[in-house]
Design an enzyme around this catalytic site. Structure first.
Site, PDB file in Angstrom:
ATOM      1  N   GLU A  98      53.053  25.926  78.268  1.00 34.11           N
ATOM      2  CA  GLU A  98      52.518  24.730  79.124  1.00 34.11           C
ATOM      3  C   GLU A  98      51.199  25.165  79.369  1.00 34.11           C
ATOM      4  O   GLU A  98      50.533  23.936  79.580  1.00 34.11           O
ATOM      5  CB  GLU A  98      53.360  24.855  80.319  1.00 34.11           C
ATOM      6  N   ASP A 113      50.435  33.061  87.042  1.00 36.44           N
ATOM      7  CA  ASP A 113      50.329  32.505  85.977  1.00 36.44           C
ATOM      8  C   ASP A 113      48.895  31.427  86.579  1.00 36.44           C
ATOM      9  O   ASP A 113      48.564  30.423  85.603  1.00 36.44           O
ATOM     10  CB  ASP A 113      51.235  31.460  85.339  1.00 36.44           C
ATOM     11  N   ARG A 155      48.581  25.695  77.504  1.00 38.61           N
ATOM     12  CA  ARG A 155      47.617  24.756  76.620  1.00 38.61           C
ATOM     13  C   ARG A 155      47.863  23.330  76.960  1.00 38.61           C
ATOM     14  O   ARG A 155      46.765  22.581  76.805  1.00 38.61           O
ATOM     15  CB  ARG A 155      47.782  25.045  75.255  1.00 38.61           C
ATOM     16  N   ASP A 191      57.583  26.273  77.513  1.00 41.35           N
ATOM     17  CA  ASP A 191      56.805  27.553  78.000  1.00 41.35           C
ATOM     18  C   ASP A 191      55.442  27.657  77.430  1.00 41.35           C
ATOM     19  O   ASP A 191      54.648  28.527  77.922  1.00 41.35           O
ATOM     20  CB  ASP A 191      57.871  28.605  77.522  1.00 41.35           C
ATOM     21  N   ASP A 197      55.474  29.714  86.561  1.00 43.44           N
ATOM     22  CA  ASP A 197      55.872  29.542  85.270  1.00 43.44           C
ATOM     23  C   ASP A 197      57.231  29.847  85.028  1.00 43.44           C
ATOM     24  O   ASP A 197      57.533  31.159  84.604  1.00 43.44           O
ATOM     25  CB  ASP A 197      54.724  30.067  84.144  1.00 43.44           C
ATOM     26  N   LYS A 231      62.295  31.024  80.729  1.00 37.84           N
ATOM     27  CA  LYS A 231      62.247  32.483  80.502  1.00 37.84           C
ATOM     28  C   LYS A 231      63.329  33.238  80.906  1.00 37.84           C
ATOM     29  O   LYS A 231      64.080  32.922  81.696  1.00 37.84           O
ATOM     30  CB  LYS A 231      60.885  32.995  81.318  1.00 37.84           C
ATOM     31  N   LYS A 280      43.425  28.030  84.189  1.00 33.94           N
ATOM     32  CA  LYS A 280      44.713  27.518  84.160  1.00 33.94           C
ATOM     33  C   LYS A 280      45.297  27.834  85.532  1.00 33.94           C
ATOM     34  O   LYS A 280      45.313  29.120  86.106  1.00 33.94           O
ATOM     35  CB  LYS A 280      45.331  28.693  83.192  1.00 33.94           C
TER      36      LYS A 280
HETATM   37  N1  BES Z   1      52.286  32.430  81.382  1.00 30.67           N
HETATM   38  C1  BES Z   1      52.604  32.683  79.752  1.00 30.67           C
HETATM   39  C2  BES Z   1      52.029  33.922  79.137  1.00 30.67           C
HETATM   40  C3  BES Z   1      52.243  35.148  79.627  1.00 30.67           C
HETATM   41  C4  BES Z   1      53.404  35.707  79.340  1.00 30.67           C
HETATM   42  C5  BES Z   1      51.345  35.783  80.492  1.00 30.67           C
HETATM   43  C6  BES Z   1      53.524  37.148  79.724  1.00 30.67           C
HETATM   44  C7  BES Z   1      51.497  37.027  80.712  1.00 30.67           C
HETATM   45  C8  BES Z   1      52.820  37.561  80.448  1.00 30.67           C
HETATM   46  C9  BES Z   1      52.562  31.377  78.976  1.00 30.67           C
HETATM   47  O1  BES Z   1      52.763  30.171  79.448  1.00 30.67           O
HETATM   48  C10 BES Z   1      53.824  31.368  77.947  1.00 30.67           C
HETATM   49  O2  BES Z   1      54.906  31.404  78.379  1.00 30.67           O
HETATM   50  N2  BES Z   1      53.400  31.612  76.463  1.00 30.67           N
HETATM   51  C11 BES Z   1      54.318  31.759  75.893  1.00 30.67           C
HETATM   52  C12 BES Z   1      53.872  30.901  74.548  1.00 30.67           C
HETATM   53  C13 BES Z   1      54.911  30.858  73.513  1.00 30.67           C
HETATM   54  C14 BES Z   1      56.081  29.813  73.990  1.00 30.67           C
HETATM   55  C15 BES Z   1      54.376  30.241  72.135  1.00 30.67           C
HETATM   56  C16 BES Z   1      54.513  33.116  75.565  1.00 30.67           C
HETATM   57  O3  BES Z   1      53.672  33.752  75.301  1.00 30.67           O
HETATM   58  O4  BES Z   1      55.625  33.657  75.171  1.00 30.67           O
HETATM   59 ZN    ZN Z   2      52.046  30.106  81.617  1.00 32.42          ZN
HETATM   60 MN    MN Z   3      54.988  29.670  79.846  1.00 34.49          MN
END
Ligand code: BES
Ligand code: ZN
Ligand code: MN
Length: 496
Positions: free
Chosen positions: A339, A278, A341, A337, A260, A267, A255
């Site tokens: 993104e 990220d 996947r 968010d 992000d 966020k 990834k």
């Molecule tokens: N890059 C983030 C995941 C992340 C968050 C990694 C905090 C490390 C620390 C990912 O893109 C994301 O934002 N995931 C969301 C998914 C949700 C919207 C279903 C998450 O984990 O909040």
């Molecule tokens: Zn992310």
């Molecule tokens: Mn994200």
């Protein structure tokens, strides 16, 4: 850094001309104490007076000892010398030396070492001596440019392990460096340049696709994430060919979200800077390739990196938008968010063309995985038991551990929607698993595993920084795969 390994005894090592000498002192020390070198009497006294505890972290630090040529001497207890104990001991010893100017470090292990122990020692010291400098106006010169490791018995596997440990260290450093760089110094274009630079002169190929080519491929999901960014996306394809073209490769998909923000589903501001990390999955793929370039093992590996920022903008994808992925499946983007996947699913479809032996994606995918496993183990998801077992074992062997998580179909219920084949998010429960269930839909044509490194790729707080994980796990897995099960191997192997 320059590394060497020598077969030596303590009484001669103390006459070596290094800046510092670390002696790894086992808890079983009767033989050492019976020696006739200056350290034996010193240690006997220290133990008698209770100044040296044969316990984790127990150490004695001396300066300009008349019996020892190195200016600094640290004697540290390493108990039985398991890899974990060696790591702890060397971190403590390095901590005691921290402010000193050490270019050449001698480390004497007063115990017989195997390959795993050696790798633990080398990687601990190598990693402790890394410091980030890229965006500092006055970087301090790097410490430690030579490491001489000595031990009583040096076998051929140990020498081989030293070569592997060096390559791993180089790979971990590449991964840390790129993950640590701020997003304005690590754009998709700069990541692609880094991949090309690693490939240059090493005999592996690197091809970089831009928005035009990615559009032509039909990667509608990846393109949707990139829409909001002024930085053009890059799809990086690296090919390491150590074996005949007929041999199926392992494909690593990293990834590569260089920043992000969450996009329109933005966020909160607190700690958002950490979203420069990220692209740690992508950085780990670069790291593995840097290590392969040094080791030149006899197997094939493909590295794929979908790289883009995730930004809010007038052109950005909106919650509720439906896009068509390269696989043909339509996706309702309920949360911009989620993104990771969305970029990975198109890369997984692209991976099919390599007729891979296995595909492993590596991603800082979910905050939920951090809640589930913390910063200790990465999340491992796999539809293939053999692959899962091999990856878990590689984690244990390298100390870069992971833990298998479930993939029951019931977890995919929440991804159902009336408006597309699949939604990109489910409810709040089991968020790391539902993310993996989404990816699994795009990984049906090969053995697949997914590593969620959201908790393990970097450290927050005062010691903020990339860890270089899971380069160790991946390299161990790849090298173990190439290991012949019978006969004498000439190739590079990882041995216990
Ligand atoms: N890059 C983030 C995941 C992340 C968050 C990694 C905090 C490390 C620390 C990912 O893109 C994301 O934002 N995931 C969301 C998914 C949700 C919207 C279903 C998450 O984990 O909040
Ligand atoms: Zn992310
Ligand atoms: Mn994200």
């Amino acid at each position: 850094m320059n590394f060497e390994i020598q077969k030596r005894v303590l009484s001669t090592v103390i006459r070596d001309n290094s800046d510092a000498l670390i002696v790894l002192w086992p808890a079983e020390d009767a033989l050492l104490l019976a020696g006739n070198d200056p350290l034996a009497s010193l240690m006997a006294a220290a133990i008698r007076l209770g100044d040296f505890e044969r316990k984790p972290g127990g150490l004695i630090s001396l300066y300009a000892h008349p019996g020892v040529k190195a200016r600094h001497l640290v004697i540290v207890c390493c108990e039985e010398g398991t890899p974990a104990q060696l790591r702890r001991a060397l971190n403590a010893a390095w901590g005691a030396l921290k402010s000193a100017k050490i270019k050449h470090l001698g480390v004497h292990a007063a115990l017989d070492m195997n390959a795993q122990q050696l790798q633990a020692a080398v990687s601990t010291l190598g990693e402790a001596s890394y410091s980030y400098t890229h965006t500092l106006s006055k970087p301090k010169p790097r410490l430690l440019d030579k490491l001489t490791l000595s031990t009583g018995v040096v076998t051929a596997p140990l020498r081989e392990a030293m070569v592997q440990a060096q390559a791993l260290l180089a790979g971990v450093e590449v991964a840390k460096e790129w993950a640590n760089r701020p997003a304005n110094h690590a754009t998709p274009t700069l990541l692609a340049d880094a991949a090309k630079a690693i490939a240059k002169g090493t005999g592996f190929k690197c091809e970089v696709l831009g928005p035009k080519e990615v559009t032509k491929l039909g990667m509608g999901s990846f393109l949707a994430v990139a829409r909001g960014s002024a930085e053009p996306l890059r799809f990086i394809v690296m090919r390491y060919n150590g074996a005949a073209a007929s041999q199926a490769p392992v494909v690593l998909v990293g990834k590569g979200i260089t920043f992000d923000t969450g996009g329109i589903s933005i966020k909160p501001a607190g700690e958002m800077d950490e979203m420069k990390y990220d692209m740690s999955g992508a950085a780990s793929v670069l790291g593995v390739f840097a290590a392969l370039a040094q080791l030149k093992p006899r197997f094939n590996v493909v590295g794929l990196i979908p790289a883009t920022e995730n930004m809010p903008d007038g052109l950005a994808v909106k919650p509720g938008d439906v896009v068509t992925s390269m696989s043909g499946q339509t996706i309702e983007i309920l949360n911009t968010d989620a993104e990771g996947r969305l970029v990975l699913c198109d890369a997984l479809t692209y991976a099919e063309r390599f007729k891979p032996k296995a595909v492993i994606d590596i991603a800082t995918l979910t905050g939920a995985c951090v809640i589930a496993l913390g910063a200790v183990r990465s999340g491992l998801f796999s539809s293939n038991d053999e692959l899962a077992v091999a990856l878990q074992a590689a984690g244990e062997a390298s100390g870069d551990t992971c833990w298998r998580m479930p993939l029951d179909d019931e977890y995919a219920e929440g991804l159902k929607t009336r408006f597309a084949d699949v939604a990109n998010v489910a409810g709040r429960q089991a968020g790391a698993v539902t993310a993996a269930k989404f990816l699994q839909r795009f990984a049906t044509r090969f053995a697949w595993a997914h590593l969620d490194i959201a908790g393990t790729a970097w450290k927050s707080g005062a010691a903020k920084g990339a860890t270089g994980r899971p380069v160790g796990l991946l390299l161990h897995y790849l090298l173990a795969q190439s290991e012949p099960t019978t006969g004498k191997a000439k190739g590079l192997r990882s041995r216990a």
